[in-house]
Design a protein around this motif. Structure first.
Motif, mmCIF file in Angstrom:
data_model
loop_
_atom_site.group_PDB
_atom_site.id
_atom_site.type_symbol
_atom_site.label_atom_id
_atom_site.label_comp_id
_atom_site.label_asym_id
_atom_site.label_seq_id
_atom_site.Cartn_x
_atom_site.Cartn_y
_atom_site.Cartn_z
ATOM 1 N N LEU A 221 0.769 -17.239 8.617
ATOM 2 C CA LEU A 221 -0.450 -17.685 9.294
ATOM 3 C C LEU A 221 -0.267 -19.068 9.901
ATOM 4 C CD1 LEU A 221 -3.460 -16.692 6.994
ATOM 5 C CD2 LEU A 221 -2.790 -15.699 9.173
ATOM 6 N N GLY A 222 0.539 -19.892 9.266
ATOM 7 C CA GLY A 222 0.628 -21.290 9.657
ATOM 8 C C GLY A 222 -0.384 -22.101 8.875
ATOM 9 N N ARG A 223 -0.079 -23.364 8.672
ATOM 10 C CA ARG A 223 -0.886 -24.222 7.813
ATOM 11 C C ARG A 223 -2.354 -24.287 8.245
ATOM 12 N NH1 ARG A 223 0.426 -28.855 4.297
ATOM 13 N NH2 ARG A 223 2.554 -28.070 4.544
ATOM 14 N N GLU A 224 -2.597 -24.519 9.519
ATOM 15 C CA GLU A 224 -3.977 -24.720 9.981
ATOM 16 C C GLU A 224 -4.820 -23.468 9.772
ATOM 17 O OE1 GLU A 224 -6.436 -25.945 14.052
ATOM 18 O OE2 GLU A 224 -4.251 -26.172 13.984
ATOM 19 N N ALA A 240 -3.274 -27.822 1.867
ATOM 20 C CA ALA A 240 -2.171 -27.090 1.238
ATOM 21 C C ALA A 240 -1.354 -27.983 0.309
ATOM 22 C CB ALA A 240 -1.281 -26.472 2.313
ATOM 23 N N ASP A 241 -1.098 -29.220 0.704
ATOM 24 C CA ASP A 241 -0.257 -30.104 -0.108
ATOM 25 C C ASP A 241 -0.924 -30.420 -1.446
ATOM 26 O OD1 ASP A 241 1.636 -30.152 1.881
ATOM 27 O OD2 ASP A 241 0.917 -32.027 2.772
ATOM 28 N N LEU A 455 4.663 -19.484 1.571
ATOM 29 C CA LEU A 455 4.902 -18.431 2.558
ATOM 30 C C LEU A 455 4.191 -18.722 3.867
ATOM 31 C CD1 LEU A 455 4.525 -15.092 0.519
ATOM 32 C CD2 LEU A 455 6.627 -15.964 1.561
ATOM 33 N N HIS A 456 2.960 -19.236 3.791
ATOM 34 C CA HIS A 456 2.141 -19.330 4.996
ATOM 35 C C HIS A 456 1.982 -20.738 5.556
ATOM 36 C CE1 HIS A 456 0.904 -15.137 5.162
ATOM 37 N NE2 HIS A 456 0.931 -15.170 3.842
ATOM 38 N N ALA A 457 2.115 -21.766 4.728
ATOM 39 C CA ALA A 457 1.971 -23.141 5.216
ATOM 40 C C ALA A 457 3.316 -23.840 5.306
ATOM 41 C CB ALA A 457 1.034 -23.933 4.307
ATOM 42 N N GLU A 458 4.340 -23.230 4.711
ATOM 43 C CA GLU A 458 5.704 -23.773 4.799
ATOM 44 C C GLU A 458 6.615 -22.684 5.356
ATOM 45 O OE1 GLU A 458 6.666 -25.456 0.976
ATOM 46 O OE2 GLU A 458 5.165 -27.051 1.169
#
Length: 552
Positions: A221-224, A240-241, A455-458
């Motif tokens: 998805l990507g982080r945003e 996320a962090d 998986l999705h933000a990194e």
């Protein structure tokens, strides 16, 4: 200028619209007005939904705080997030354009609800299944037109589900309606089943031969997008962090407790102790019977120890997972909260497939070891999902009752929390193996927490995700791979641990507020009595003041 429209009037209209456009979810809600329909998943229909939802947003924005009760002031932003989450799903996440599993799972669930729950006479449900089967080619055509460049893992999972749906149509549906004596209806069902199965076969061939060889799109998805989805769906606004830091801290703490508990069983190597415990499992074909005995014992325990109230209702049926849903390890199918007649719920557990090689059968059974199975039964049955559904039926507010408003962190968070609170309440006190099984399940959920973010933000790969589940949650490799693959198409499956952590914090804050008056049973009953609200809203209802942070 604010509208004078009552909020409950808006909720009625919005919920009516959701039931019309999501007939499968409506059936799960216990509303059967649209049971003869499958969802219209065409691009034009989905884009039309986004426009209508945007109109609901504008209409809701015109309902100001004046005239709202204290409870409605909490509910207003809940509704707003629900609408915006649906728009975000259609316009930004776009699973309908990327994932054929969306269509396969929708069809499986839509047919299964008609076959599993006897909410109406058999001939009536059979006619509705007939109607759905006749619409199946249209649904499959929408999948073919919409999904052009899916990730390879999505194709793999969709094919597994489609094979299960096809088997369900060809073998399970005839058995589900074996009591019919209307030869005309039986003939119609048979013809529609052939038509639906042919459409599914054609689509599977298309996926395997044309789509799979070029399926190289990213599942990320990507982080945003991921953070926005989590905020809208679950009301969790941390980035996320920060969430990854919380997950990593909790994972380490549970691993430490796992090692301490294993040391009480055997002072040697903790993982070796766990491997020995996993050898104590039901034999092939006996998993369902074992789960049935556990459910009876758990019900007796929570009633005797005042863990939570047990509303009266139909008994729970424990049975083998239907073929179409065998990707699931265990699942609970409960009648919807709006059902007007008593109906039974089903706790399905997935025993081994006799066609599997002996090694795979044994590996599957090790994951169903008795220590772990206790936690699974706590999660799915008592005091988890099944008991939660019983309480929902007693809620009066449509908004707080409907599963269409329920955030997964509240539903799955409660069930996962129940595993821990049952042990805390003294269940099988001194049986360190059962405690170890509960901790092992916590490790899996915490690994989901970490892997979903990475998986999705990194840039974590599925293979690296598999190794994480294997090495950090001590899973068998097949189960670890299944968990990592699930994270690609269930991007916020961190909700199990996140929801549990939020509930533990809410309980601690509520206990501090109540002092000597605190009662665990009263806390649970009030929580469940508030329905399916997100946990931030539960905090505002249960705690004096603004409720504070939901997770830290």
């Amino acid at each position: 200028m604010y509208s004078s429209e009552p909020l409950h009037h808006f909720v009625d209209d919005y919920l009516r619209y959701l039931h019309e456009t999501h007939p499968t979810s409506a059936a799960l809600d216990g509303v059967h007005t649209h049971d003869d329909l499958l969802e219209d998943m065409s691009r034009a229909a989905l884009e039309g939904q986004a426009r209508v939802l945007s109109g609901f947003v504008r209409r809701l924005d015109e309902i100001g705080p004046d005239g709202l009760s204290a409870g409605e002031r909490i509910e207003h932003p809940v509704i707003a997030s629900n609408i915006r989450a649906r728009i975000h799903e259609i316009e930004e996440v776009r699973a309908w354009e990327k994932n054929p599993q969306v269509y396969a799972d929708l069809l499986a669930t839509s047919l299964a609800t008609q076959a599993i729950f006897p909410y109406a006479p058999e001939d009536e449900r059979a006619r509705r299944v007939f109607s759905k089967l006749r619409q199946t080619p249209r649904l499959i055509q929408a999948a073919r037109e919409n999904v052009k460049e899916p990730p390879g893992i999505y194709v793999k999972v969709a094919l597994e589900t489609l094979r299960g749906v096809q088997k369900f149509i060809e073998h399970d549906l005839p058995r589900a309606f074996s009591g019919l004596d209307d030869l005309h209806l039986l003939g119609d069902l048979a013809d529609a089943s052939v038509e639906a199965a042919d459409a599914i076969t054609s689509y599977m061939d298309y996926l395997e031969q044309e789509v799979a060889p070029r399926a190289r799109a990213s599942f990320r998805l990507g982080r945003e997008r991921w953070e926005k989805k989590l905020k809208l769906d679950e009301g969790i606004g941390l980035g996320a962090d920060k969430l990854l830091a919380i997950a990593s801290r909790e994972l380490w703490q549970v691993q430490e407790e796992f090692r301490r508990t294993a040391g009480r069983i055997d002072p040697g190597d903790a993982l070796e102790t766990w491997r020995r415990i996993k050898q104590d499992h039901p034999a092939a074909g006996e998993v369902v019977g074992e789960a049935r005995q556990q459910v009876d014992e758990l019900l007796t325990f929570i009633e005797r120890h005042d863990v939570v109230s047990v509303p009266a209702g139909e008994p729970l049926v424990v049975g083998p997972t239907p073929d179409f849903y065998r990707w699931s390890f265990a699942s609970m199918w409960s009648p919807g909260p709006f059902e007007t007649k008593p109906s039974r719920a089903y706790y399905f557990v997935t025993d081994v497939d006799p066609s599997w090689p002996a090694e795979r059968q044994e590996e599957h059974l090790r994951d169903f070891n008795r220590a772990t199975l206790w936690s699974i039964s706590m999660h799915e049955a008592y005091p988890g999902h099944f008991l939660h559904s019983r309480h929902l039926r007693q809620v009066e507010s449509k908004l707080r009752k409907s599963i269409l408003f329920s955030p997964s962190s509240a539903i799955e968070g409660w069930a996962h929390y129940c595993e821990q609170v049952t042990i805390e309440s003294g269940f099988r006190k001194g049986d360190h193996a059962v405690r170890l099984g509960q901790l092992a399940e916590s490790l899996i959920r915490l690994a989901r927490f970490v892997v979903s973010i990475r998986l999705h933000a990194e840039d974590m790969s599925v293979e690296a995700g598999m190794r994480f589940f294997r090495d950090e949650a001590y899973m068998e490799e097949t189960g670890a791979r299944r968990e990592a693959e699930r994270g690609t198409f269930d991007p916020t499956y961190l909700v199990y641990s996140a929801g549990k952590l939020m509930l533990l914090k809410l309980r601690a804050d509520y206990k501090a507020q109540e002092g000597e008056r605190f009662s665990l049973k009263e806390f649970h009953d009030r929580l469940l009595g508030n329905g399916t609200l997100p946990i931030w809203a539960q905090r505002k209802l249960l705690l004096r003041g603004d409720g504070g942070d939901v997770i830290e």
